[in-house]
Design a protein around this motif. Structure first.
Motif, PDB file in Angstrom:
ATOM      1  N   MET A 196      46.246  24.310  37.262  1.00 44.65           N
ATOM      2  CA  MET A 196      46.772  24.324  38.827  1.00 44.65           C
ATOM      3  C   MET A 196      46.877  25.401  39.273  1.00 44.65           C
ATOM      4  O   MET A 196      47.805  25.202  40.453  1.00 44.65           O
ATOM      5  CB  MET A 196      47.865  22.859  39.112  1.00 44.65           C
ATOM      6  N   ALA A 197      46.459  26.785  39.230  1.00 48.67           N
ATOM      7  CA  ALA A 197      47.545  28.222  39.000  1.00 48.67           C
ATOM      8  C   ALA A 197      46.604  28.284  39.888  1.00 48.67           C
ATOM      9  O   ALA A 197      44.707  28.117  40.685  1.00 48.67           O
ATOM     10  CB  ALA A 197      47.175  29.023  38.114  1.00 48.67           C
ATOM     11  N   THR A 198      46.436  29.224  41.327  1.00 54.44           N
ATOM     12  CA  THR A 198      46.313  29.425  42.068  1.00 54.44           C
ATOM     13  C   THR A 198      46.009  31.282  42.019  1.00 54.44           C
ATOM     14  O   THR A 198      46.789  31.637  42.041  1.00 54.44           O
ATOM     15  CB  THR A 198      46.516  29.386  43.791  1.00 54.44           C
ATOM     16  N   ILE A 199      44.068  31.259  41.791  1.00 57.11           N
ATOM     17  CA  ILE A 199      44.001  32.292  41.732  1.00 57.11           C
ATOM     18  C   ILE A 199      43.177  32.611  43.113  1.00 57.11           C
ATOM     19  O   ILE A 199      42.335  32.129  43.406  1.00 57.11           O
ATOM     20  CB  ILE A 199      42.816  32.351  39.889  1.00 57.11           C
ATOM     21  N   THR A 200      42.992  34.572  42.807  1.00 51.57           N
ATOM     22  CA  THR A 200      43.336  34.953  44.200  1.00 51.57           C
ATOM     23  C   THR A 200      41.542  36.295  43.581  1.00 51.57           C
ATOM     24  O   THR A 200      41.149  36.898  42.767  1.00 51.57           O
ATOM     25  CB  THR A 200      43.342  35.832  44.859  1.00 51.57           C
ATOM     26  N   ASN A 250      37.332  39.118  46.732  1.00 49.80           N
ATOM     27  CA  ASN A 250      37.433  38.910  48.794  1.00 49.80           C
ATOM     28  C   ASN A 250      38.912  38.391  49.479  1.00 49.80           C
ATOM     29  O   ASN A 250      38.896  37.775  50.439  1.00 49.80           O
ATOM     30  CB  ASN A 250      36.474  37.506  48.981  1.00 49.80           C
ATOM     31  N   GLY A 251      39.986  38.058  48.736  1.00 50.80           N
ATOM     32  CA  GLY A 251      41.217  37.521  48.633  1.00 50.80           C
ATOM     33  C   GLY A 251      41.290  35.549  49.381  1.00 50.80           C
ATOM     34  O   GLY A 251      42.066  35.222  49.983  1.00 50.80           O
ATOM     35  N   LYS A 252      39.758  35.243  48.837  1.00 51.38           N
ATOM     36  CA  LYS A 252      39.564  33.537  48.695  1.00 51.38           C
ATOM     37  C   LYS A 252      41.278  33.144  47.549  1.00 51.38           C
ATOM     38  O   LYS A 252      40.483  33.740  46.601  1.00 51.38           O
ATOM     39  CB  LYS A 252      38.516  33.570  48.434  1.00 51.38           C
ATOM     40  N   LYS A 253      41.456  31.911  47.809  1.00 55.41           N
ATOM     41  CA  LYS A 253      42.550  31.416  46.711  1.00 55.41           C
ATOM     42  C   LYS A 253      41.427  30.651  46.369  1.00 55.41           C
ATOM     43  O   LYS A 253      40.598  28.996  46.602  1.00 55.41           O
ATOM     44  CB  LYS A 253      43.659  30.844  47.567  1.00 55.41           C
ATOM     45  N   TRP A 254      41.548  30.138  44.963  1.00 57.70           N
ATOM     46  CA  TRP A 254      40.553  29.202  44.122  1.00 57.70           C
ATOM     47  C   TRP A 254      41.864  28.298  43.338  1.00 57.70           C
ATOM     48  O   TRP A 254      42.349  29.380  43.210  1.00 57.70           O
ATOM     49  CB  TRP A 254      39.600  29.872  43.293  1.00 57.70           C
ATOM     50  N   VAL A 255      41.302  27.013  43.418  1.00 59.75           N
ATOM     51  CA  VAL A 255      42.815  26.017  42.008  1.00 59.75           C
ATOM     52  C   VAL A 255      41.964  26.130  41.066  1.00 59.75           C
ATOM     53  O   VAL A 255      40.319  25.600  40.651  1.00 59.75           O
ATOM     54  CB  VAL A 255      42.801  24.715  42.351  1.00 59.75           C
TER      55      VAL A 255
END
Length: 153
Positions: A56-60, A63-68
């Motif tokens: 459940m960590a958000t990684i970037t 390109n600055g897009k965030k992913w769970v």
């Protein structure tokens, strides 16, 4: 008395070596698992720096897009959040699409699958690494009550 001290000292030393090697081995396993997740993320076409990978960590990405991020075997929280976030059943079909991918493509020796979803939790990737290092990456997307997937080449 000296013989007893020598024996106890020897047992203590063996215990320290055993515990130390066990800790070292567990660090290697954790590093191996993280390495597989990083390879899978790269196979998805997503470039990220070596970030802390926790469920459940958000990684970037670059390109600055965030992913769970989620590990397949620990996706209970992700499924619960889907159930809370949406009135429609997004979670049930999500479980089904993972099962469908695994049934069709998984082989013994494959890594624990990596799941990356965008912030809406309705689009992303499911990937795993084969024992020989080959990466299998699937683009997944929720649409009209079901999740679709496509193997990326």
């Amino acid at each position: 008395m000296k013989k007893r001290n020598v024996i106890l000292s020897g047992l203590f030393l063996v215990g320290v070596v055993f515990v130390g090697s066990s800790l070292y081995a567990s660090e290697d396993v954790a590093s191996y698992i993280k390495g597989n997740h990083m390879k899978a993320i790269h196979a998805m076409g997503i470039e990220v720096e070596d970030q802390k990978l926790e469920n459940m960590a958000t990684i970037t990405d670059e390109n600055g897009k965030k992913w769970v991020f989620n590990e397949f075997t620990k996706s209970t929280n992700l499924i619960e959040i889907m159930r809370e976030k949406y009135e429609e059943d997004v979670a049930g079909p999500f479980i089904s699409v993972q099962d469908e991918i695994m049934q069709e493509y998984a082989k013994p020796g494959d890594s624990i699958p990596t799941i990356l979803l965008d912030e809406t939790l309705k689009e992303g990737y499911f990937a795993f690494i084969r024992e020989d290092g080959e990466a299998l990456s699937f683009k997944i997307k929720y649409d009209n009550g079901s999740w679709e997937y496509e193997l990326e080449k």
